[in-house]
Write a protein that holds these residues in place. Structure first.
Motif, mmCIF file in Angstrom:
data_model
loop_
_atom_site.group_PDB
_atom_site.id
_atom_site.type_symbol
_atom_site.label_atom_id
_atom_site.label_comp_id
_atom_site.label_asym_id
_atom_site.label_seq_id
_atom_site.Cartn_x
_atom_site.Cartn_y
_atom_site.Cartn_z
ATOM 1 N N GLU A 160 0.811 -1.219 0.000
ATOM 2 C CA GLU A 160 0.000 0.000 0.000
ATOM 3 C C GLU A 160 0.837 1.259 0.000
ATOM 4 O O GLU A 160 0.465 2.271 -0.591
ATOM 5 C CB GLU A 160 -0.936 0.002 1.212
ATOM 6 C CG GLU A 160 -1.925 -1.165 1.227
ATOM 7 C CD GLU A 160 -2.789 -1.181 2.465
ATOM 8 O OE1 GLU A 160 -2.494 -0.393 3.414
ATOM 9 O OE2 GLU A 160 -3.754 -1.959 2.524
ATOM 10 N N LYS A 161 2.000 1.188 0.643
ATOM 11 C CA LYS A 161 2.784 2.397 0.860
ATOM 12 C C LYS A 161 4.272 2.047 0.852
ATOM 13 O O LYS A 161 4.701 1.107 1.526
ATOM 14 C CB LYS A 161 2.381 3.031 2.196
ATOM 15 C CG LYS A 161 2.826 4.470 2.400
ATOM 16 C CD LYS A 161 2.257 4.972 3.726
ATOM 17 C CE LYS A 161 2.707 6.403 4.007
ATOM 18 N NZ LYS A 161 2.242 6.877 5.336
ATOM 19 N N SER A 185 5.325 13.083 -2.890
ATOM 20 C CA SER A 185 4.493 11.886 -2.878
ATOM 21 C C SER A 185 3.780 11.748 -4.216
ATOM 22 O O SER A 185 3.440 12.745 -4.854
ATOM 23 C CB SER A 185 3.458 11.948 -1.745
ATOM 24 O OG SER A 185 2.737 10.739 -1.650
ATOM 25 N N GLU A 187 1.274 8.568 -6.650
ATOM 26 C CA GLU A 187 0.600 7.268 -6.626
ATOM 27 C C GLU A 187 0.953 6.493 -7.888
ATOM 28 O O GLU A 187 0.870 7.027 -8.998
ATOM 29 C CB GLU A 187 -0.914 7.444 -6.517
ATOM 30 C CG GLU A 187 -1.649 6.129 -6.303
ATOM 31 C CD GLU A 187 -3.129 6.312 -6.008
ATOM 32 O OE1 GLU A 187 -3.940 5.891 -6.850
ATOM 33 O OE2 GLU A 187 -3.460 6.892 -4.950
ATOM 34 N N THR A 192 0.947 4.206 -2.784
ATOM 35 C CA THR A 192 1.473 5.514 -2.401
ATOM 36 C C THR A 192 2.989 5.428 -2.292
ATOM 37 O O THR A 192 3.525 4.624 -1.512
ATOM 38 C CB THR A 192 0.887 5.980 -1.062
ATOM 39 O OG1 THR A 192 -0.529 6.104 -1.183
ATOM 40 C CG2 THR A 192 1.469 7.332 -0.659
ATOM 41 N N ASP A 194 6.186 7.608 -1.312
ATOM 42 C CA ASP A 194 6.659 8.829 -0.665
ATOM 43 C C ASP A 194 8.163 8.971 -0.874
ATOM 44 O O ASP A 194 8.913 7.993 -0.740
ATOM 45 C CB ASP A 194 6.358 8.800 0.834
ATOM 46 C CG ASP A 194 4.876 8.942 1.132
ATOM 47 O OD1 ASP A 194 4.118 9.349 0.221
ATOM 48 O OD2 ASP A 194 4.458 8.632 2.269
ATOM 49 N N TYR A 216 4.886 2.072 6.126
ATOM 50 C CA TYR A 216 5.487 1.603 4.870
ATOM 51 C C TYR A 216 5.653 0.087 4.875
ATOM 52 O O TYR A 216 6.011 -0.516 5.895
ATOM 53 C CB TYR A 216 6.840 2.284 4.645
ATOM 54 C CG TYR A 216 6.726 3.777 4.486
ATOM 55 C CD1 TYR A 216 6.137 4.317 3.342
ATOM 56 C CD2 TYR A 216 7.180 4.643 5.467
ATOM 57 C CE1 TYR A 216 6.018 5.691 3.192
ATOM 58 C CE2 TYR A 216 7.067 6.022 5.319
ATOM 59 C CZ TYR A 216 6.476 6.537 4.189
ATOM 60 O OH TYR A 216 6.358 7.897 4.048
#
Length: 335
Positions: A160-161, A185, A187, A192, A194, A216
């Motif tokens: 997801e991150k 950041s 997508e 996501t 960063d 993360y």
């Protein structure tokens, strides 16, 4: 007297056949490195240059060392590089990476000497290096989007991150510009991503240690060679990557081959410096042996990356990541 006249005529004839001002270094190629010979990227692309050019030309290297010296000294190093160029009068100049192109490129623009650059992350137009007819070369583009898609296939849970860590040097800023466009950041395929551009070791370590707590699922380690300590002293890159590997709470991945290893990152879709050197060497050969002009050779993007992984790291993170069967077949492995 007659003997002296004959000797003088011989000297004149030899001078016409071998003009000292140009022929002394007609087989020399000056390679101006943005960084230094200990930097793995430099060592890798120099191997590529040697493979293509080494048996035909004498390669002379100059290190600007801009990973370790203050930015205020970059121009001084560029002047030293240019002085060496004037001294040896090489057949061709190779500029390794962005700082060499940015600081030395303008001094060589418009000269008779052909110039080939490599490892350029920024658009050459930013350095006013797209117009000069004596300059062309090889661009370098980190494969961020595709890398993240591969990592998504490897993470056992949902990705997801993801945290992308770079130092704050010139090359790092250029490397991320196309994807992040000045933001911190973005997508990618619902993930996501960063970005942190870090200048000091304490901030770097905190970013790594807090990665899992900050949500993360993974870290991608970019460049880290310009990091300094609290006193402004350069921190050795090998120490940084080893510390990161040991202390990260989430699996680490990389964009470059030199970041992959037992005490480094797990790997990923990475770029190889050797390929950049080989490609630049091939362009140089076209210019020197086939008579092509630099302006006739459009700048090229270096060959796309390859999947490279550390077996040690894959074993270490086996509860978190797994290499799919097809990726396993397509990958190379270290250690």
């Amino acid at each position: 007297m007659k003997r002296n006249v004959i000797f003088a005529l011989i000297v004149i004839m030899v001078s016409f056949l071998h003009p000292f001002s140009s022929s002394a270094q007609e087989n020399a190629i000056l390679v101006i490195e943005s960084y230094n010979s200990e930097y793995p990227w430099d060592a890798s692309y120099k191997e590529g240059l040697e493979a293509i050019l080494g048996s035909h030309y004498k390669l002379i290297f100059f290190e600007m060392d801009t990973k370790r010296i203050p930015k205020s000294e970059y121009e001084k190093k560029a002047e030293e590089a240019f002085a060496l160029y004037n001294k040896i009068n090489p057949a061709l100049v190779i500029l390794g990476d962005d700082n060499a192109l940015k600081y030395v490129g303008p001094k060589l623009a418009g000269k008779q000497t052909p110039v080939v650059y490599l490892g350029i992350n920024n658009n050459p137009r930013v350095y006013d290096m797209f117009g000069p007819e004596n300059i062309t070369g090889v661009l370098e583009r980190p494969l961020m989007k595709r890398s993240i898609l591969y990592i998504k296939e490897m993470i056992k849970s949902d990705l997801e991150k993801i945290l992308i860590l770079f130092d704050s040097g010139t090359t790092s800023q250029s490397s991320v510009e196309q994807v992040f466009k000045g933001k911190d950041s973005t997508e990618i395929a619902g993930i996501t991503a960063d970005l942190k551009l870090v200048g000091d070791i304490d901030t770097w370590k905190q970013s790594v240690i807090n990665a899992k707590k900050d949500g993360y699922n993974a870290i991608i380690v970019g460049l880290y060679q310009t990091i300094v300590d609290s006193n402004g002293n350069h921190v050795d890159g090998e120490e940084i990557i080893a510390w990161t590997s040991e202390n990260t709470p989430v699996p680490p991945f990389g964009f470059w081959d030199f970041t992959v290893g037992a005490e480094k990152t797990t790997g990923g879709l990475v770029l190889f410096g050797k390929v950049q050197g080989e490609t630049a060497g091939q362009i140089a050969m076209e210019i020197l042996t086939e008579g092509k002009k630099p302006y006739e050779i459009h700048p090229v993007v270096g060959k796309k990356g390859r999947l490279l992984f550390s077996k040690t790291q894959l074993e270490k993170w086996k509860d978190t990541i797994v290499l799919p069967e097809q990726m396993t077949k397509d990958s190379e492995f270290v250690d």
